[in-house]
Design an enzyme around this catalytic site. Structure first.
Site, PDB file in Angstrom:
ATOM      1  N   ASP A  24      50.678   2.123  -2.932  1.00 17.77           N
ATOM      2  CA  ASP A  24      51.662   1.037  -2.855  1.00 17.77           C
ATOM      3  C   ASP A  24      51.415  -0.023  -3.914  1.00 17.77           C
ATOM      4  O   ASP A  24      51.786  -1.187  -3.736  1.00 17.77           O
ATOM      5  CB  ASP A  24      51.600   0.385  -1.469  1.00 17.77           C
ATOM      6  CG  ASP A  24      50.231  -0.213  -1.181  1.00 17.77           C
ATOM      7  OD1 ASP A  24      49.219   0.440  -1.535  1.00 17.77           O
ATOM      8  OD2 ASP A  24      50.151  -1.321  -0.619  1.00 17.77           O
ATOM      9  N   GLU A 179      45.225  -5.978   7.121  1.00 13.17           N
ATOM     10  CA  GLU A 179      44.219  -5.841   6.049  1.00 13.17           C
ATOM     11  C   GLU A 179      43.671  -7.200   5.600  1.00 13.17           C
ATOM     12  O   GLU A 179      44.228  -7.827   4.707  1.00 13.17           O
ATOM     13  CB  GLU A 179      44.823  -5.108   4.843  1.00 13.17           C
ATOM     14  CG  GLU A 179      43.804  -4.906   3.724  1.00 13.17           C
ATOM     15  CD  GLU A 179      44.354  -4.158   2.504  1.00 13.17           C
ATOM     16  OE1 GLU A 179      45.537  -3.760   2.523  1.00 13.17           O
ATOM     17  OE2 GLU A 179      43.608  -3.980   1.543  1.00 13.17           O
ATOM     18  N   LYS A 221      42.413  -2.575   8.545  1.00 14.27           N
ATOM     19  CA  LYS A 221      41.995  -2.083   7.215  1.00 14.27           C
ATOM     20  C   LYS A 221      41.053  -3.103   6.592  1.00 14.27           C
ATOM     21  O   LYS A 221      41.494  -4.031   5.913  1.00 14.27           O
ATOM     22  CB  LYS A 221      43.227  -1.850   6.332  1.00 14.27           C
ATOM     23  CG  LYS A 221      42.888  -1.424   4.897  1.00 14.27           C
ATOM     24  CD  LYS A 221      44.097  -0.857   4.190  1.00 14.27           C
ATOM     25  CE  LYS A 221      43.815  -0.596   2.724  1.00 14.27           C
ATOM     26  NZ  LYS A 221      44.869   0.183   2.074  1.00 14.27           N
ATOM     27  N   GLY A 264      38.312  -0.896  -2.474  1.00 17.23           N
ATOM     28  CA  GLY A 264      37.978  -2.182  -3.071  1.00 17.23           C
ATOM     29  C   GLY A 264      37.218  -2.165  -4.386  1.00 17.23           C
ATOM     30  O   GLY A 264      36.493  -3.113  -4.683  1.00 17.23           O
TER      31      GLY A 264
HETATM   32  P1  13P Z   1      41.731   0.176  -2.889  1.00 15.79           P
HETATM   33  O1  13P Z   1      41.203   1.299  -2.043  1.00 15.79           O
HETATM   34  O2  13P Z   1      41.894   0.548  -4.344  1.00 15.79           O
HETATM   35  O3  13P Z   1      40.988  -1.099  -2.663  1.00 15.79           O
HETATM   36  O4  13P Z   1      43.219  -0.069  -2.412  1.00 15.79           O
HETATM   37  C1  13P Z   1      43.482  -0.095  -1.068  1.00 15.79           C
HETATM   38  C2  13P Z   1      44.571  -1.053  -0.814  1.00 15.79           C
HETATM   39  O5  13P Z   1      45.615  -0.681  -0.334  1.00 15.79           O
HETATM   40  C3  13P Z   1      44.351  -2.466  -1.120  1.00 15.79           C
HETATM   41  O6  13P Z   1      45.348  -3.233  -0.534  1.00 15.79           O
END
Ligand code: 13P
Length: 342
Positions: A24, A179, A221, A264
């Protein structure tokens, strides 16, 4: 949609050995990722790249849901099938990022708050009509010890917005991915990450309760508890797994069906190993799985490189990565699987 239906979707998202692919990236973010590999960020290239990932043969064995961006949920696969329909036909749940990004927090200094609440009820209605079953909203919590970040103000504002989004999603028939991302790129050690993540998640669950969010119909998340990238002392993989588990047992009620970590900026191998070590200590009250972006995509994007000639090879790479990450979600991963069968 009933509470039982929402809970069933959340359970499917975190079903054993399956997790969520975060695809996304906003147009600004994907343009940055493409730019690093000299790929032009046109609408067609973005579509072709997402098509490559989503049509990977057999990916549904490992991936339960895909988070799409507003542009992507309206796009179609090469044969004209809209992406949400194509995912559903494979037994993968389509999801949608509904926040509009993080902006500077008013009367603060360089901290962020995530925006996108105005008009969200109506946007959710449209996304549901386009086939979305779940949503994502990312709060950004920055650690900067010299500046005293994060402030309580930043944590409170972000937690409040996450809960408002969560309630709107459940009212409108989407499972919210909640998240709260404590950034991993500071100079702080793992203890500071632990303290900040604890405070953040405690506040988030307080707000979720205050705003009547049903914990059975959501997925958390979070970041892992980890040393900042700029820290001179880097905790071992086992310590990351142990501290992260310890924190989750303090903060996350058992009613939450699953926790799907973000990667991350950890390398794919490291993010996979951390998840695996946590699951090797299971079972836990909640499923522990992944909602990785970069850790699932980086190698596939580097292989695709913007060329239709590389699609089959990029899909092989994407499938291999997804299978290893899935193994970590059941605690059956080992490093030698990285090179096996490639
Ligand atoms: P990353 O796993 O690259 O951190 O991305 C996950 C995500 O959706 C961050 O909002």
């Amino acid at each position: 949609m009933s509470a039982t239906d929402l809970a069933a979707i959340a359970q499917t998202m975190v079903a054993r050995g399956r997790g969520v692919l975060a695809a996304d990236e906003s147009n600004a973010t994907i343009t940055k990722r493409f730019g690093a590999l000299d790929i032009e960020s046109t609408e067609e290239n973005r579509r072709a790249y997402r098509d490559t990932l989503l049509s990977t043969p057999g990916i549904e064995e490992f991936i339960s849901g895909v988070i799409l961006y507003d542009e992507t949920i309206r796009q179609s696969s090469a044969d004209g099938t809209p992406f949400p329909k194509m995912l559903e036909s494979k037994g993968i749940l389509p999801g949608i990022k509904v926040d509009t990004g993080s902006k500077p927090l008013a009367l603060d200094n360089d901290e962020q708050v995530t925006e996108g609440l105005d008009g969200l009820r109506e946007r959710i209605e449209e996304y549901v009509s386009l086939g979305a079953k779940f949503a994502k909203w990312r709060a950004v919590i920055i650690i900067d010890e010299e500046k005293g970040f994060p402030s309580d103000y930043a944590i409170r504002c972000n937690a409040h917005a996450l809960a408002r989004y969560g309630a709107l999603c459940q009212e409108g028939g989407l499972v919210p991915i909640i998240e709260p991302e404590v950034m991993m790129d500071g100079a702080n050690d793992i203890d500071t990450c632990y303290d900040v993540t604890l405070k953040t998640q405690q506040r988030v669950f307080l707000e979720l309760a205050a705003q009547r969010v049903d914990l059975r119909g959501m997925v958390l998340k979070p970041n892992m508890v980890i040393s900042g990238k700029g820290s001179s002392t880097q905790a071992s993989a086992q310590e990351v797994a142990d501290r992260t588990l310890d924190l989750l047992y303090r903060t996350v009620p058992a009613a939450v069906p699953g926790i799907a970590f973000l990667s991350g900026g950890q390398s794919a191998e490291v993010a996979t190993e951390h998840l695996d070590l946590m699951n090797k200590q299971g079972p836990h009250p909640w499923a522990l799985t992944f909602s990785y972006g970069r850790a699932l995509q980086d190698a596939a994007l580097r292989t695709w490189k913007g060329s239709s000639e590389n699609v089959a090879e990029a899909q092989k790479v994407a499938s291999h990565r997804a299978s290893l990450t899935s193994a970590a979600a059941t605690g059956t991963y080992s490093r030698d699987m990285e090179t096996a069968g490639v």
